[in-house]
Write a protein that holds these residues in place. Structure first.
Motif, PDB file in Angstrom:
ATOM      1  N   UNK A  33       0.872  -1.186   0.000  1.00 11.58           N
ATOM      2  CA  UNK A  33       0.000   0.000   0.000  1.00 11.58           C
ATOM      3  C   UNK A  33       0.899   1.223   0.000  1.00 11.58           C
ATOM      4  N   UNK A  34       0.660   2.146  -0.894  1.00 10.64           N
ATOM      5  CA  UNK A  34       1.528   3.329  -0.959  1.00 10.64           C
ATOM      6  C   UNK A  34       0.837   4.494  -1.673  1.00 10.64           C
ATOM      7  N   UNK A  38       3.661   5.280 -14.178  1.00 14.83           N
ATOM      8  CA  UNK A  38       3.010   4.224 -13.399  1.00 14.83           C
ATOM      9  C   UNK A  38       1.549   4.176 -13.839  1.00 14.83           C
ATOM     10  N   UNK A  39       1.062   2.980 -14.151  1.00 14.26           N
ATOM     11  CA  UNK A  39      -0.354   2.866 -14.521  1.00 14.26           C
ATOM     12  C   UNK A  39      -1.226   2.851 -13.260  1.00 14.26           C
ATOM     13  N   UNK A  40      -2.196   3.756 -13.238  1.00 17.90           N
ATOM     14  CA  UNK A  40      -3.126   3.844 -12.113  1.00 17.90           C
ATOM     15  C   UNK A  40      -4.493   3.369 -12.602  1.00 17.90           C
ATOM     16  N   UNK A  41      -5.132   2.505 -11.836  1.00 17.94           N
ATOM     17  CA  UNK A  41      -6.431   1.955 -12.239  1.00 17.94           C
ATOM     18  C   UNK A  41      -7.489   2.452 -11.255  1.00 17.94           C
ATOM     19  N   UNK A  42      -8.567   3.042 -11.799  1.00 15.24           N
ATOM     20  CA  UNK A  42      -9.593   3.636 -10.934  1.00 15.24           C
ATOM     21  C   UNK A  42     -10.965   3.040 -11.273  1.00 15.24           C
ATOM     22  N   UNK A  98      -3.131   0.375  -3.680  1.00 16.66           N
ATOM     23  CA  UNK A  98      -2.387  -0.870  -3.461  1.00 16.66           C
ATOM     24  C   UNK A  98      -1.827  -1.328  -4.801  1.00 16.66           C
ATOM     25  N   UNK A  99      -0.556  -1.750  -4.788  1.00 18.41           N
ATOM     26  CA  UNK A  99       0.067  -2.257  -6.015  1.00 18.41           C
ATOM     27  C   UNK A  99      -0.453  -3.656  -6.288  1.00 18.41           C
ATOM     28  N   UNK A 100      -0.779  -3.885  -7.543  1.00 15.67           N
ATOM     29  CA  UNK A 100      -1.211  -5.233  -7.922  1.00 15.67           C
ATOM     30  C   UNK A 100      -0.446  -5.652  -9.176  1.00 15.67           C
ATOM     31  N   UNK A 101      -0.279  -6.941  -9.346  1.00 18.55           N
ATOM     32  CA  UNK A 101       0.345  -7.415 -10.585  1.00 18.55           C
ATOM     33  C   UNK A 101      -0.593  -7.078 -11.726  1.00 18.55           C
ATOM     34  N   UNK A 102      -0.056  -6.502 -12.783  1.00 15.89           N
ATOM     35  CA  UNK A 102      -0.921  -6.038 -13.868  1.00 15.89           C
ATOM     36  C   UNK A 102      -1.358  -7.205 -14.742  1.00 15.89           C
ATOM     37  N   UNK A 103      -2.647  -7.301 -15.004  1.00 17.80           N
ATOM     38  CA  UNK A 103      -3.104  -8.383 -15.877  1.00 17.80           C
ATOM     39  C   UNK A 103      -2.777  -8.100 -17.348  1.00 17.80           C
ATOM     40  N   UNK A 104      -2.546  -6.839 -17.674  1.00 17.53           N
ATOM     41  CA  UNK A 104      -2.352  -6.485 -19.089  1.00 17.53           C
ATOM     42  C   UNK A 104      -0.865  -6.422 -19.431  1.00 17.53           C
ATOM     43  N   UNK A 105      -0.591  -6.526 -20.731  1.00 19.86           N
ATOM     44  CA  UNK A 105       0.793  -6.380 -21.183  1.00 19.86           C
ATOM     45  C   UNK A 105       1.181  -4.904 -21.067  1.00 19.86           C
ATOM     46  N   UNK A 106       2.458  -4.599 -21.051  1.00 21.53           N
ATOM     47  CA  UNK A 106       2.881  -3.193 -21.043  1.00 21.53           C
ATOM     48  C   UNK A 106       3.470  -2.784 -19.712  1.00 21.53           C
ATOM     49  N   UNK A 107       3.041  -3.408 -18.631  1.00 20.10           N
ATOM     50  CA  UNK A 107       3.631  -3.085 -17.338  1.00 20.10           C
ATOM     51  C   UNK A 107       3.496  -4.298 -16.415  1.00 20.10           C
TER      52      UNK A 107
END
Ligand code: 4AD
Ligand code: MG
Length: 461
Positions: free
Chosen positions: A19-20, A49-53, A77-86
């Protein structure tokens, strides 16, 4: 708020589940299938950094209305990205909006020309290229200090306001408190005895003369500071305010000087490759294809040393027509410098022992009576990046040369004193910091490697 981190640190070390908070500027924002994605950048690295809202957030609608350029804080909270690119992305819990933008924000588009970005130099630090350039500039400044410190050089500060014109080219910007509307006059001339310093003064064109005095007590010194030249040359390699690094070494000759310069440049090449790897990869991709390979090769190469006389011969034999004449006794122009480096040598070279009449008064006179112990380091694309010399340490020779060139020995009596008492062979050089950055990043205009360039007609920000 949870602990705030820079994006570079998050991408390097943070793991899914942490969490950050991160703070930065929106690079892009888009909504897809009811979820909003922000690419956030804080200048710590090229990558955003990709932010998801997700829509549940209380100010979701306000966030969706934000444009690129807005300043925000994201807690999540950081999560493993499901998408390619990051590899990871930040799932936002809270977004604090600090500053919005309106439709007049000039950096809306993804790609802008460097010319356009120069006209908004106050905003361009937010563009990827300029982030990369200014981070590299910062890293190289540190590397310069580290190089000299590892070798026992003392960092000295020479004055910015000075009464001497070291290079004798009359390119001094005046420093005065005299009222230009009604200056005090004496016999039809401005009376500088009433000026702040009691004599005409200007902004320094080089810290060398003072640097020499410090080397004559501390042995090995360097300066690294702003340098000013009122030369009205509107080229891609000249600025009216630039930064110069000037080492000066006692008990050294021209060969020692060139060896130091070669070690120095190679050290800086290795440093950027190691410490600025992401930015160098960016330059390689966006600015100059093959840059990393070029700088790697440079770090491993042997710099050629060629006498001026030979350089003139080689240029005369070259199967090309130059714009400016090539003739023994004339200075080399950028086209000649680049031809030598790019076509004749295929890499950096030192041109040594120039005709005395095209060089400064302080350079050591060679026994042939017509050349001085000068050296310029010429590199492909940029031309001259270093100018240096062994200094004339013999009092009689120095006085004679100053008299021949019409340089007042009275005004520089303090300089001559260093030859009067405990004189010794010594040498040094000046590296143009912006030209180095151009060379190591592939950037082609000096205006794009200094945050707020000062060139003829430009001092607005
Ligand atoms: O060759 P220069 O004029 O040498 C000197 O000033 C000596 N006093 C240095 C020394 O021996 N301590 O300038 C040194 C370097 C050049 O090779 C070039 O890289 C850079 O300074 N330089 C400029 N860079 C940007 N804009 C300008 N107008 C520059 N003039 C010189
Ligand atoms: Mg020069």
């Amino acid at each position: 708020m949870s602990t705030s981190f820079r994006i570079a640190a998050v991408l390097k070390t943070a793991k899914g589940g942490n969490a950050l908070t991160v703070k930065g500027w929106i690079r892009s924002i888009r909504t897809s299938k009811g979820i909003t994605f922000i690419s956030l950048n804080d200048g710590s690295c090229v990558t955003g950094l990709q932010v998801v809202i997700e829509p549940g957030m209380p100010n979701y609608d306000d966030v969706c209305r934000l444009g690129s350029g807005s300043a925000i804080a994201v807690e999540g909270v950081l999560v493993d990205s499901p998408a390619a690119g990051q590899a990871i992305e930040l799932k936002a819990d809270t977004i604090t909006i600090y500053g919005t933008v309106d439709e007049n924000y000039p950096l809306q588009k993804k790609h802008h020309s460097f010319e356009f970005l120069r006209s908004i130099a106050h905003l361009r630090p937010r563009a990827n290229t300029f982030g990369a350039v200014f981070r590299t500039r910062s890293a190289l400044s540190f590397a310069i200090h580290r190089f000299f410190r590892e070798r026992g050089f003392v960092y000295v500060h020479t004055p910015i306001i000075t009464a001497n014109d070291c290079e004798g080219a009359g390119e001094l910007f005046k420093v005065t408190t005299i009222d230009s509307a009604s200056p005090p006059m004496l016999n039809g001339k401005i009376d500088y005895s009433n000026d702040f310093f009691g004599q005409p003064t200007g902004l320094t064109v080089s810290g060398q003369l003072e640097g020499e005095l410090l080397a004559m007590g501390l042995s090995s010194i360097y300066t690294f500071g702003p340098t000013f030249r009122a030369e009205n040359s509107n080229t891609s390699r000249h600025a009216a305010e630039f930064w110069m690094v000037e080492p000066e070494i006692a008990f050294a000759d021209l060969a020692d000087d060139a060896d130091l310069a070669e070690d120095f440049i190679k050290y800086l090449c290795r440093f950027v490759l190691e410490e600025c790897a992401e930015d160098m990869a960016f330059f390689d991709k966006q600015i100059e294809t093959g840059l990393i390979q070029r700088v790697t090769a440079l770090a491993q190469s042997d710099f050629v040393r060629m006498d001026y006389t030979e350089a003139i011969e080689r240029l005369t034999q070259a199967p090309v027509t130059f714009k400016y004449p090539v003739e023994w006794g004339l200075d080399l122009q950028t086209e000649h410098e680049r031809y030598l480096a790019e076509q004749i040598v295929g890499g950096p070279l030192f041109v040594l022992n120039y005709p005395k009449d095209i060089k400064s008064f302080y350079m050591r006179q060679n026994d042939d009576g017509r050349t001085v112990a000068a050296m310029d380091l010429l590199v492909p694309k940029v031309g001259e990046i270093i100018g240096g010399s062994q200094r004339e340490e013999r009092l009689d020779r120095l006085e004679q040369r100053m008299n021949q060139m019409g340089i007042s020995t009275g005004a520089l009596s303090w300089y001559l004193d260093s030859r009067r008492w405990g004189s010794c062979p010594h040498a040094g050089f000046g590296l143009g910091f912006e030209r180095l950055i151009m060379y190591l990043t592939g950037m082609e205009n000096i205006r794009d490697v200094i945050p707020f360039p000062r060139t003829p007609g430009h001092a607005e920000f």
